[in-house]
Write a protein that holds these residues in place. Structure first.
Motif, PDB file in Angstrom:
ATOM      1  N   ASN A   1       0.849  -1.206   0.000  1.00 15.38           N
ATOM      2  CA  ASN A   1       0.000   0.000   0.000  1.00 15.38           C
ATOM      3  C   ASN A   1       0.883   1.255   0.000  1.00 15.38           C
TER       4      ASN A   1
ATOM      5  N   VAL B   1       3.930  16.764   0.045  1.00 13.28           N
ATOM      6  CA  VAL B   1       2.722  16.004  -0.273  1.00 13.28           C
ATOM      7  C   VAL B   1       1.985  16.784  -1.361  1.00 13.28           C
TER       8      VAL B   1
ATOM      9  N   CYS C   1       0.680  10.152  -3.216  1.00 11.63           N
ATOM     10  CA  CYS C   1      -0.390   9.170  -2.993  1.00 11.63           C
ATOM     11  C   CYS C   1      -1.767   9.676  -3.426  1.00 11.63           C
TER      12      CYS C   1
END
Ligand SMILES: *Cc1c(COP(=O)(O)O)cnc(C)c1O
Length: 463
Positions: A104, A176, A204
Protein backbone atom coordinates in the motif's frame (compact mmCIF):
# COMPACT_ATOMS: atom_id res chain seq x y z
CA UNK A 1 -15.13 53.19 -10.46
CA UNK A 2 -17.17 50.54 -12.24
CA UNK A 3 -17.20 47.62 -9.84
CA UNK A 4 -18.26 45.19 -12.53
CA UNK A 5 -14.89 45.57 -14.21
CA UNK A 6 -12.85 44.69 -11.16
CA UNK A 7 -11.02 41.39 -11.16
CA UNK A 8 -12.14 39.08 -8.42
CA UNK A 9 -9.04 39.71 -6.33
CA UNK A 10 -9.37 43.47 -6.60
CA UNK A 11 -13.03 43.11 -5.86
CA UNK A 12 -12.37 41.18 -2.66
CA UNK A 13 -9.74 43.69 -1.66
CA UNK A 14 -11.97 46.74 -2.01
CA UNK A 15 -15.40 45.41 -1.18
CA UNK A 16 -16.55 45.52 2.38
CA UNK A 17 -19.25 43.04 3.25
CA UNK A 18 -21.88 45.73 3.00
CA UNK A 19 -21.11 46.61 -0.61
CA UNK A 20 -20.94 43.10 -2.01
CA UNK A 21 -24.56 42.68 -2.93
CA UNK A 22 -24.67 45.90 -4.91
CA UNK A 23 -21.40 45.11 -6.67
CA UNK A 24 -22.21 41.59 -7.76
CA UNK A 25 -25.90 41.46 -8.39
CA UNK A 26 -25.36 42.34 -12.04
CA UNK A 27 -22.67 39.73 -12.60
CA UNK A 28 -24.34 36.70 -11.18
CA UNK A 29 -27.88 37.69 -12.04
CA UNK A 30 -27.69 35.60 -15.21
CA UNK A 31 -27.92 32.39 -13.20
CA UNK A 32 -30.72 33.62 -11.03
CA UNK A 33 -33.63 31.83 -12.68
CA UNK A 34 -32.10 28.38 -12.05
CA UNK A 35 -31.03 29.09 -8.55
CA UNK A 36 -33.89 31.17 -7.24
CA UNK A 37 -36.19 29.58 -4.72
CA UNK A 38 -36.04 28.30 -1.22
CA UNK A 39 -32.99 26.34 -0.08
CA UNK A 40 -33.67 22.60 0.13
CA UNK A 41 -32.55 22.54 3.75
CA UNK A 42 -35.33 25.07 4.50
CA UNK A 43 -37.93 22.95 2.72
CA UNK A 44 -37.37 23.98 -0.93
CA UNK A 45 -36.79 21.69 -3.92
CA UNK A 46 -33.25 20.27 -4.20
CA UNK A 47 -31.09 21.23 -7.19
CA UNK A 48 -30.55 17.52 -7.86
CA UNK A 49 -31.53 14.12 -6.54
CA UNK A 50 -29.45 12.02 -8.96
CA UNK A 51 -26.30 10.44 -7.50
CA UNK A 52 -22.86 11.30 -8.89
CA UNK A 53 -20.80 8.58 -10.65
CA UNK A 54 -19.80 5.73 -8.32
CA UNK A 55 -16.25 4.61 -7.55
CA UNK A 56 -14.39 2.35 -8.22
CA UNK A 57 -15.46 1.24 -11.71
CA UNK A 58 -14.41 -2.20 -12.98
CA UNK A 59 -14.86 -4.20 -16.16
CA UNK A 60 -14.88 -7.73 -17.57
CA UNK A 61 -11.15 -7.66 -18.40
CA UNK A 62 -10.35 -7.55 -14.71
CA UNK A 63 -12.71 -10.45 -14.04
CA UNK A 64 -10.93 -12.64 -16.56
CA UNK A 65 -7.38 -11.93 -15.41
CA UNK A 66 -8.16 -12.18 -11.69
CA UNK A 67 -9.85 -15.56 -12.31
CA UNK A 68 -6.90 -16.80 -14.34
CA UNK A 69 -4.52 -16.00 -11.49
CA UNK A 70 -6.87 -17.54 -8.95
CA UNK A 71 -7.05 -20.78 -10.95
CA UNK A 72 -3.29 -20.89 -11.54
CA UNK A 73 -2.45 -20.99 -7.84
CA UNK A 74 0.45 -18.60 -8.53
CA UNK A 75 -0.58 -15.77 -6.26
CA UNK A 76 2.83 -14.71 -5.01
CA UNK A 77 4.87 -12.44 -7.30
CA UNK A 78 7.81 -14.82 -7.29
CA UNK A 79 5.65 -17.36 -9.13
CA UNK A 80 4.13 -15.05 -11.69
CA UNK A 81 4.71 -12.13 -14.03
CA UNK A 82 1.76 -9.84 -13.28
CA UNK A 83 3.37 -7.58 -10.65
CA UNK A 84 6.44 -7.21 -12.84
CA UNK A 85 4.26 -6.32 -15.82
CA UNK A 86 2.38 -3.72 -13.79
CA UNK A 87 5.64 -2.20 -12.51
CA UNK A 88 6.94 -1.90 -16.06
CA UNK A 89 3.73 -0.27 -17.29
CA UNK A 90 3.53 2.14 -14.36
CA UNK A 91 7.18 3.18 -14.69
CA UNK A 92 6.61 3.83 -18.40
CA UNK A 93 3.46 5.82 -17.74
CA UNK A 94 5.29 7.96 -15.16
CA UNK A 95 8.43 8.38 -17.25
CA UNK A 96 10.52 6.81 -14.46
CA UNK A 97 13.36 4.31 -14.83
CA UNK A 98 11.95 1.89 -12.29
CA UNK A 99 8.92 1.08 -10.16
CA UNK A 100 8.60 -1.28 -7.19
CA UNK A 101 5.11 -2.18 -6.03
CA UNK A 102 4.27 -2.43 -2.35
CA UNK A 103 1.28 -3.59 -0.32
CA UNK A 104 0.00 0.00 0.00
CA UNK A 105 0.98 3.68 -0.08
CA UNK A 106 1.92 3.90 3.59
CA UNK A 107 4.43 1.11 3.06
CA UNK A 108 5.70 2.73 -0.14
CA UNK A 109 6.56 5.81 1.96
CA UNK A 110 8.17 3.73 4.71
CA UNK A 111 10.21 1.88 2.09
CA UNK A 112 11.38 5.14 0.49
CA UNK A 113 12.36 6.54 3.90
CA UNK A 114 14.39 3.43 4.64
CA UNK A 115 16.06 3.28 1.22
CA UNK A 116 17.20 6.90 1.60
CA UNK A 117 18.35 6.22 5.15
CA UNK A 118 15.98 8.71 6.73
CA UNK A 119 15.09 7.54 10.22
CA UNK A 120 15.95 7.64 13.90
CA UNK A 121 16.96 11.11 15.09
CA UNK A 122 16.41 12.78 11.72
CA UNK A 123 14.07 15.67 11.06
CA UNK A 124 11.76 15.66 8.06
CA UNK A 125 10.07 18.78 6.70
CA UNK A 126 6.48 17.96 5.81
CA UNK A 127 3.15 19.61 5.15
CA UNK A 128 0.67 19.67 8.03
CA UNK A 129 -2.24 19.58 5.55
CA UNK A 130 -2.28 15.92 4.62
CA UNK A 131 -3.70 12.49 5.21
CA UNK A 132 -2.64 11.06 8.57
CA UNK A 133 -0.43 8.40 6.92
CA UNK A 134 2.16 11.08 6.08
CA UNK A 135 2.45 11.98 9.78
CA UNK A 136 2.58 8.33 10.74
CA UNK A 137 5.38 7.23 8.41
CA UNK A 138 7.67 9.94 9.78
CA UNK A 139 6.76 9.23 13.41
CA UNK A 140 6.92 5.47 12.78
CA UNK A 141 10.46 5.86 11.45
CA UNK A 142 11.38 7.64 14.72
CA UNK A 143 11.99 10.85 12.81
CA UNK A 144 10.56 14.23 13.78
CA UNK A 145 7.89 15.60 11.40
CA UNK A 146 8.70 19.29 11.24
CA UNK A 147 5.75 21.03 9.64
CA UNK A 148 6.06 24.02 7.34
CA UNK A 149 2.85 26.04 7.24
CA UNK A 150 0.38 25.75 4.36
CA UNK A 151 -0.23 28.26 1.59
CA UNK A 152 -4.02 28.64 1.82
CA UNK A 153 -4.32 29.65 -1.84
CA UNK A 154 -2.78 26.45 -3.17
CA UNK A 155 -3.55 24.17 -0.19
CA UNK A 156 0.11 23.02 -0.46
CA UNK A 157 3.21 23.36 1.72
CA UNK A 158 4.31 27.02 1.58
CA UNK A 159 7.84 27.09 0.10
CA UNK A 160 8.50 30.40 1.89
CA UNK A 161 8.07 28.63 5.24
CA UNK A 162 10.45 25.72 4.64
CA UNK A 163 13.91 27.19 5.19
CA UNK A 164 13.12 28.65 8.60
CA UNK A 165 12.29 25.10 9.79
CA UNK A 166 15.58 23.54 8.71
CA UNK A 167 18.03 22.56 11.51
CA UNK A 168 21.36 20.68 11.43
CA UNK A 169 19.31 17.47 11.94
CA UNK A 170 17.07 17.97 8.91
CA UNK A 171 17.61 15.16 6.39
CA UNK A 172 14.64 15.24 4.07
CA UNK A 173 11.72 17.17 2.66
CA UNK A 174 8.57 15.13 2.21
CA UNK A 175 6.29 17.25 0.03
CA UNK A 176 2.72 16.00 -0.27
CA UNK A 177 0.84 16.82 -3.47
CA UNK A 178 -2.28 17.05 -1.46
CA UNK A 179 -5.72 16.72 -3.07
CA UNK A 180 -3.85 15.79 -6.26
CA UNK A 181 -2.64 19.38 -6.79
CA UNK A 182 1.14 19.62 -7.27
CA UNK A 183 3.26 21.23 -4.56
CA UNK A 184 5.87 23.75 -5.69
CA UNK A 185 8.56 21.26 -6.77
CA UNK A 186 10.73 23.95 -8.37
CA UNK A 187 11.20 25.76 -5.06
CA UNK A 188 11.31 22.58 -2.96
CA UNK A 189 14.07 20.99 -5.05
CA UNK A 190 16.09 24.21 -5.00
CA UNK A 191 15.88 24.37 -1.19
CA UNK A 192 16.76 20.67 -0.90
CA UNK A 193 19.80 21.14 -3.12
CA UNK A 194 21.00 24.19 -1.20
CA UNK A 195 20.78 22.35 2.15
CA UNK A 196 21.79 18.90 0.88
CA UNK A 197 18.47 17.23 1.72
CA UNK A 198 16.75 14.30 0.03
CA UNK A 199 13.22 14.70 -1.37
CA UNK A 200 10.56 12.01 -1.03
CA UNK A 201 7.35 12.89 -2.83
CA UNK A 202 4.11 11.76 -1.26
CA UNK A 203 2.24 11.44 -4.55
CA UNK A 204 -0.39 9.17 -2.99
CA UNK A 205 -3.13 11.48 -4.37
CA UNK A 206 -1.37 12.67 -7.51
CA UNK A 207 -1.26 10.00 -10.24
CA UNK A 208 -0.65 11.61 -13.68
CA UNK A 209 -0.28 15.13 -12.30
CA UNK A 210 2.54 17.11 -13.95
CA UNK A 211 5.02 19.85 -13.18
CA UNK A 212 6.36 21.39 -16.41
CA UNK A 213 5.21 18.26 -18.31
CA UNK A 214 7.10 15.92 -15.98
CA UNK A 215 5.05 13.49 -13.93
CA UNK A 216 4.68 14.19 -10.23
CA UNK A 217 6.61 11.49 -8.38
CA UNK A 218 9.61 11.76 -10.70
CA UNK A 219 10.85 15.15 -9.47
CA UNK A 220 12.27 14.13 -6.10
CA UNK A 221 14.68 11.32 -5.21
CA UNK A 222 11.78 8.89 -4.87
CA UNK A 223 8.03 9.18 -5.47
CA UNK A 224 5.38 7.19 -3.59
CA UNK A 225 1.87 6.25 -4.72
CA UNK A 226 -1.20 4.64 -3.21
CA UNK A 227 -3.67 2.38 -5.02
CA UNK A 228 -6.14 2.14 -2.14
CA UNK A 229 -9.83 1.69 -3.01
CA UNK A 230 -10.71 5.38 -3.14
CA UNK A 231 -7.67 6.36 -5.21
CA UNK A 232 -7.59 6.99 -8.97
CA UNK A 233 -5.87 3.69 -9.73
CA UNK A 234 -7.79 1.58 -7.22
CA UNK A 235 -6.73 -1.93 -6.26
CA UNK A 236 -8.22 -2.14 -2.75
CA UNK A 237 -4.76 -1.95 -1.23
CA UNK A 238 -1.59 -1.29 -3.16
CA UNK A 239 1.28 1.13 -3.56
CA UNK A 240 4.43 1.87 -5.50
CA UNK A 241 7.79 3.60 -5.23
CA UNK A 242 9.23 5.06 -8.42
CA UNK A 243 12.65 6.51 -9.11
CA UNK A 244 15.36 7.17 -11.68
CA UNK A 245 18.46 6.14 -9.72
CA UNK A 246 18.95 2.45 -10.41
CA UNK A 247 21.09 1.70 -7.38
CA UNK A 248 18.62 3.40 -5.10
CA UNK A 249 15.78 1.46 -6.71
CA UNK A 250 17.75 -1.76 -6.20
CA UNK A 251 17.86 -0.89 -2.51
CA UNK A 252 14.09 -0.30 -2.55
CA UNK A 253 13.60 -3.70 -4.21
CA UNK A 254 15.89 -5.50 -1.82
CA UNK A 255 14.33 -3.92 1.28
CA UNK A 256 10.76 -4.75 0.20
CA UNK A 257 11.76 -8.37 -0.49
CA UNK A 258 13.08 -9.44 2.92
CA UNK A 259 16.42 -7.72 2.27
CA UNK A 260 17.48 -10.28 -0.32
CA UNK A 261 20.30 -8.99 -2.52
CA UNK A 262 19.10 -7.54 -5.82
CA UNK A 263 20.89 -5.90 -8.75
CA UNK A 264 23.66 -3.68 -7.42
CA UNK A 265 23.02 -4.89 -3.83
CA UNK A 266 25.67 -7.57 -3.78
CA UNK A 267 26.74 -8.91 -0.44
CA UNK A 268 29.82 -11.06 -0.40
CA UNK A 269 28.51 -12.79 2.68
CA UNK A 270 25.49 -15.06 2.49
CA UNK A 271 23.11 -13.04 4.64
CA UNK A 272 20.59 -10.42 3.50
CA UNK A 273 20.61 -6.68 4.22
CA UNK A 274 18.03 -5.26 6.64
CA UNK A 275 14.67 -5.69 5.00
CA UNK A 276 11.04 -6.54 5.37
CA UNK A 277 8.25 -7.97 3.27
CA UNK A 278 6.10 -5.41 1.51
CA UNK A 279 5.46 -7.32 -1.70
CA UNK A 280 2.34 -6.92 -3.79
CA UNK A 281 0.38 -10.02 -4.82
CA UNK A 282 -0.36 -11.14 -8.37
CA UNK A 283 -4.12 -10.56 -8.18
CA UNK A 284 -3.58 -7.03 -6.85
CA UNK A 285 -1.45 -6.33 -9.92
CA UNK A 286 -4.08 -7.86 -12.24
CA UNK A 287 -6.67 -5.39 -10.93
CA UNK A 288 -4.08 -2.62 -11.26
CA UNK A 289 -3.41 -3.48 -14.90
CA UNK A 290 -7.10 -3.23 -15.73
CA UNK A 291 -7.45 0.07 -13.84
CA UNK A 292 -4.44 1.66 -15.48
CA UNK A 293 -6.31 1.61 -18.78
CA UNK A 294 -8.83 4.21 -17.72
CA UNK A 295 -6.45 6.54 -15.89
CA UNK A 296 -5.52 8.84 -18.80
CA UNK A 297 -9.08 9.47 -19.91
CA UNK A 298 -10.35 9.93 -16.34
CA UNK A 299 -7.53 12.40 -15.62
CA UNK A 300 -8.37 14.42 -18.70
CA UNK A 301 -12.03 14.54 -17.73
CA UNK A 302 -11.34 15.56 -14.12
CA UNK A 303 -9.13 18.41 -15.33
CA UNK A 304 -11.69 19.58 -17.86
CA UNK A 305 -14.55 19.51 -15.38
CA UNK A 306 -12.48 21.11 -12.61
CA UNK A 307 -11.61 24.00 -14.91
CA UNK A 308 -15.25 24.42 -15.87
CA UNK A 309 -16.37 24.33 -12.24
CA UNK A 310 -13.81 26.99 -11.33
CA UNK A 311 -15.02 29.22 -14.15
CA UNK A 312 -18.60 28.91 -12.86
CA UNK A 313 -18.01 29.57 -9.15
CA UNK A 314 -15.08 31.98 -9.10
CA UNK A 315 -17.26 35.08 -9.12
CA UNK A 316 -19.60 34.01 -6.35
CA UNK A 317 -18.70 36.22 -3.36
CA UNK A 318 -17.00 34.31 -0.55
CA UNK A 319 -16.01 31.36 -2.77
CA UNK A 320 -12.24 31.27 -3.38
CA UNK A 321 -11.20 28.46 -5.73
CA UNK A 322 -7.76 26.86 -5.23
CA UNK A 323 -4.81 28.27 -7.17
CA UNK A 324 -2.52 26.04 -9.27
CA UNK A 325 1.14 27.06 -9.70
CA UNK A 326 1.84 28.23 -13.24
CA UNK A 327 4.24 25.30 -13.78
CA UNK A 328 1.40 22.82 -13.22
CA UNK A 329 0.66 21.39 -16.66
CA UNK A 330 -1.87 18.97 -15.21
CA UNK A 331 -3.41 18.22 -11.84
CA UNK A 332 -4.85 14.92 -10.61
CA UNK A 333 -7.83 16.33 -8.66
CA UNK A 334 -8.24 13.65 -6.07
CA UNK A 335 -10.41 16.34 -4.54
CA UNK A 336 -11.67 19.68 -5.79
CA UNK A 337 -11.09 22.30 -3.08
CA UNK A 338 -12.11 25.87 -2.46
CA UNK A 339 -12.20 28.19 0.52
CA UNK A 340 -15.49 29.39 1.97
CA UNK A 341 -15.46 32.87 3.51
CA UNK A 342 -18.48 33.08 5.76
CA UNK A 343 -18.33 36.89 6.03
CA UNK A 344 -19.72 37.01 2.49
CA UNK A 345 -22.60 34.72 3.45
CA UNK A 346 -23.94 36.83 6.29
CA UNK A 347 -21.79 34.79 8.71
CA UNK A 348 -23.43 31.51 7.78
CA UNK A 349 -21.19 28.87 9.40
CA UNK A 350 -19.24 26.54 7.15
CA UNK A 351 -20.99 23.53 8.70
CA UNK A 352 -24.36 24.98 7.86
CA UNK A 353 -23.14 25.88 4.34
CA UNK A 354 -22.05 22.24 3.86
CA UNK A 355 -25.38 20.95 5.17
CA UNK A 356 -27.19 23.28 2.79
CA UNK A 357 -25.17 21.95 -0.17
CA UNK A 358 -25.81 18.35 0.86
CA UNK A 359 -29.53 19.07 1.04
CA UNK A 360 -29.29 20.34 -2.56
CA UNK A 361 -27.90 16.91 -3.54
CA UNK A 362 -24.21 17.88 -3.55
CA UNK A 363 -21.93 15.72 -1.37
CA UNK A 364 -19.11 17.74 0.22
CA UNK A 365 -16.64 17.69 3.06
CA UNK A 366 -14.79 20.09 5.34
CA UNK A 367 -11.52 18.20 4.83
CA UNK A 368 -8.60 17.81 7.19
CA UNK A 369 -8.51 19.30 10.68
CA UNK A 370 -5.43 20.66 12.51
CA UNK A 371 -4.06 17.18 13.30
CA UNK A 372 -0.89 18.53 14.94
CA UNK A 373 -3.11 19.50 17.88
CA UNK A 374 -4.30 15.91 18.27
CA UNK A 375 -2.70 13.74 20.92
CA UNK A 376 -0.75 11.82 18.28
CA UNK A 377 2.24 14.16 18.16
CA UNK A 378 2.48 14.66 21.92
CA UNK A 379 2.26 10.89 22.50
CA UNK A 380 5.08 10.33 20.03
CA UNK A 381 7.28 13.05 21.59
CA UNK A 382 6.81 11.40 24.98
CA UNK A 383 7.56 7.89 23.71
CA UNK A 384 10.88 6.23 24.46
CA UNK A 385 11.81 6.29 20.75
CA UNK A 386 11.70 10.07 20.77
CA UNK A 387 13.06 10.79 24.23
CA UNK A 388 16.08 8.63 23.36
CA UNK A 389 16.60 10.06 19.88
CA UNK A 390 16.12 13.80 20.48
CA UNK A 391 17.32 16.13 23.21
CA UNK A 392 14.83 17.50 25.70
CA UNK A 393 15.68 21.00 24.53
CA UNK A 394 14.85 20.12 20.91
CA UNK A 395 11.54 18.49 21.81
CA UNK A 396 10.55 21.49 23.93
CA UNK A 397 11.48 23.89 21.16
CA UNK A 398 9.42 21.73 18.78
CA UNK A 399 6.40 21.96 21.09
CA UNK A 400 6.74 25.75 21.30
CA UNK A 401 6.91 26.07 17.51
CA UNK A 402 4.12 23.59 16.73
CA UNK A 403 1.69 26.30 15.54
CA UNK A 404 0.54 26.84 11.96
CA UNK A 405 -1.84 29.80 11.76
CA UNK A 406 -2.36 29.64 7.99
CA UNK A 407 -3.17 25.95 8.15
CA UNK A 408 -5.50 26.54 11.12
CA UNK A 409 -7.38 29.11 9.07
CA UNK A 410 -7.51 26.83 6.01
CA UNK A 411 -8.93 24.00 8.13
CA UNK A 412 -11.77 26.34 9.10
CA UNK A 413 -12.54 27.43 5.53
CA UNK A 414 -11.87 24.47 3.24
CA UNK A 415 -14.61 22.76 1.26
CA UNK A 416 -13.91 19.63 -0.81
CA UNK A 417 -15.74 17.75 -3.52
CA UNK A 418 -14.72 14.14 -4.26
CA UNK A 419 -12.94 13.13 -7.47
CA UNK A 420 -15.90 11.03 -8.65
CA UNK A 421 -18.00 14.20 -8.93
CA UNK A 422 -15.58 15.42 -11.60
CA UNK A 423 -16.16 12.29 -13.68
CA UNK A 424 -19.71 13.26 -14.52
CA UNK A 425 -21.19 15.35 -17.30
CA UNK A 426 -21.21 19.11 -17.79
CA UNK A 427 -24.74 19.07 -16.35
CA UNK A 428 -23.39 17.49 -13.14
CA UNK A 429 -20.93 20.37 -12.80
CA UNK A 430 -23.70 22.90 -13.53
CA UNK A 431 -25.66 21.38 -10.64
CA UNK A 432 -22.71 21.84 -8.26
CA UNK A 433 -22.30 25.49 -9.27
CA UNK A 434 -26.06 26.11 -9.11
CA UNK A 435 -26.27 24.65 -5.60
CA UNK A 436 -23.49 26.95 -4.39
CA UNK A 437 -25.09 29.98 -5.98
CA UNK A 438 -28.51 29.02 -4.64
CA UNK A 439 -27.01 28.76 -1.16
CA UNK A 440 -25.50 32.19 -1.65
CA UNK A 441 -28.87 33.61 -2.72
CA UNK A 442 -30.45 32.09 0.40
CA UNK A 443 -27.70 33.23 2.75
CA UNK A 444 -29.81 35.60 4.81
CA UNK A 445 -32.54 33.07 5.61
CA UNK A 446 -29.96 30.32 6.14
CA UNK A 447 -27.88 32.47 8.45
CA UNK A 448 -31.01 33.33 10.41
CA UNK A 449 -31.95 29.67 10.76
CA UNK A 450 -28.33 28.86 11.66
CA UNK A 451 -28.44 31.37 14.49
CA UNK A 452 -31.81 30.06 15.65
CA UNK A 453 -30.63 26.47 15.62
CA UNK A 454 -27.45 27.22 17.55
CA UNK A 455 -29.50 29.24 20.03
CA UNK A 456 -31.83 26.29 20.34
CA UNK A 457 -28.89 23.94 20.88
CA UNK A 458 -27.51 26.19 23.58
CA UNK A 459 -30.94 26.38 25.21
CA UNK A 460 -31.33 22.65 25.18
CA UNK A 461 -27.91 22.20 26.73
CA UNK A 462 -28.90 24.67 29.46
CA UNK A 463 -32.10 22.74 30.11
C1 LIG B 1 -3.80 7.41 0.69
C2 LIG B 1 -2.63 8.19 1.16
C3 LIG B 1 -1.52 7.63 1.78
C4 LIG B 1 -1.45 6.19 2.20
O1 LIG B 1 -1.77 5.27 1.26
P1 LIG B 1 -2.43 3.87 1.68
O2 LIG B 1 -2.38 3.11 0.40
O3 LIG B 1 -3.82 4.14 2.15
O4 LIG B 1 -1.58 3.26 2.73
C5 LIG B 1 -0.46 8.45 2.09
N1 LIG B 1 -0.48 9.77 1.84
C6 LIG B 1 -1.54 10.35 1.28
C7 LIG B 1 -1.51 11.83 1.01
C8 LIG B 1 -2.66 9.60 0.93
O5 LIG B 1 -3.72 10.20 0.40
Amino acid sequence: MNKKNLTRREFLAVASTGTIIAATSGRIGAYASKTAGKAAILGGKAVRTKPFPGWPVWDRNAEKSVLEILRSGNWYRGNGKTVTEFEKKYAELMGAKACVCTVNGTNALLTAMHALDVGVGDEVIVSPYTFIATYNVVLGSCALPVFADTDPETFQINPDKIEERITPKTRAILPVHILGLPANMGRINAIAKKHNLVVIEDACQAWMAEWNHKKIGTLGDLGCFSFQNSKHLPIGEGGAVIGNDEELMDRVWSYHNCGRPYGSIKKTSNYPIIGTNRRMTEYQAAIGLSQIQRLEEDTERRNRNAKYLTSKIKDIPGILPHRLYKEVTRAAYHLYPFRYKKEYFNDLSRDRFLSALRAEGIPCSSGYGPQYNDGLIEDALNSKNFTRSFSKARLNQYRRENHYPDNDQLCKEAVWFGQNMLLGSKQDIDDIADAILKTYENRDKLAQSDKNSSKYQKDSVAL
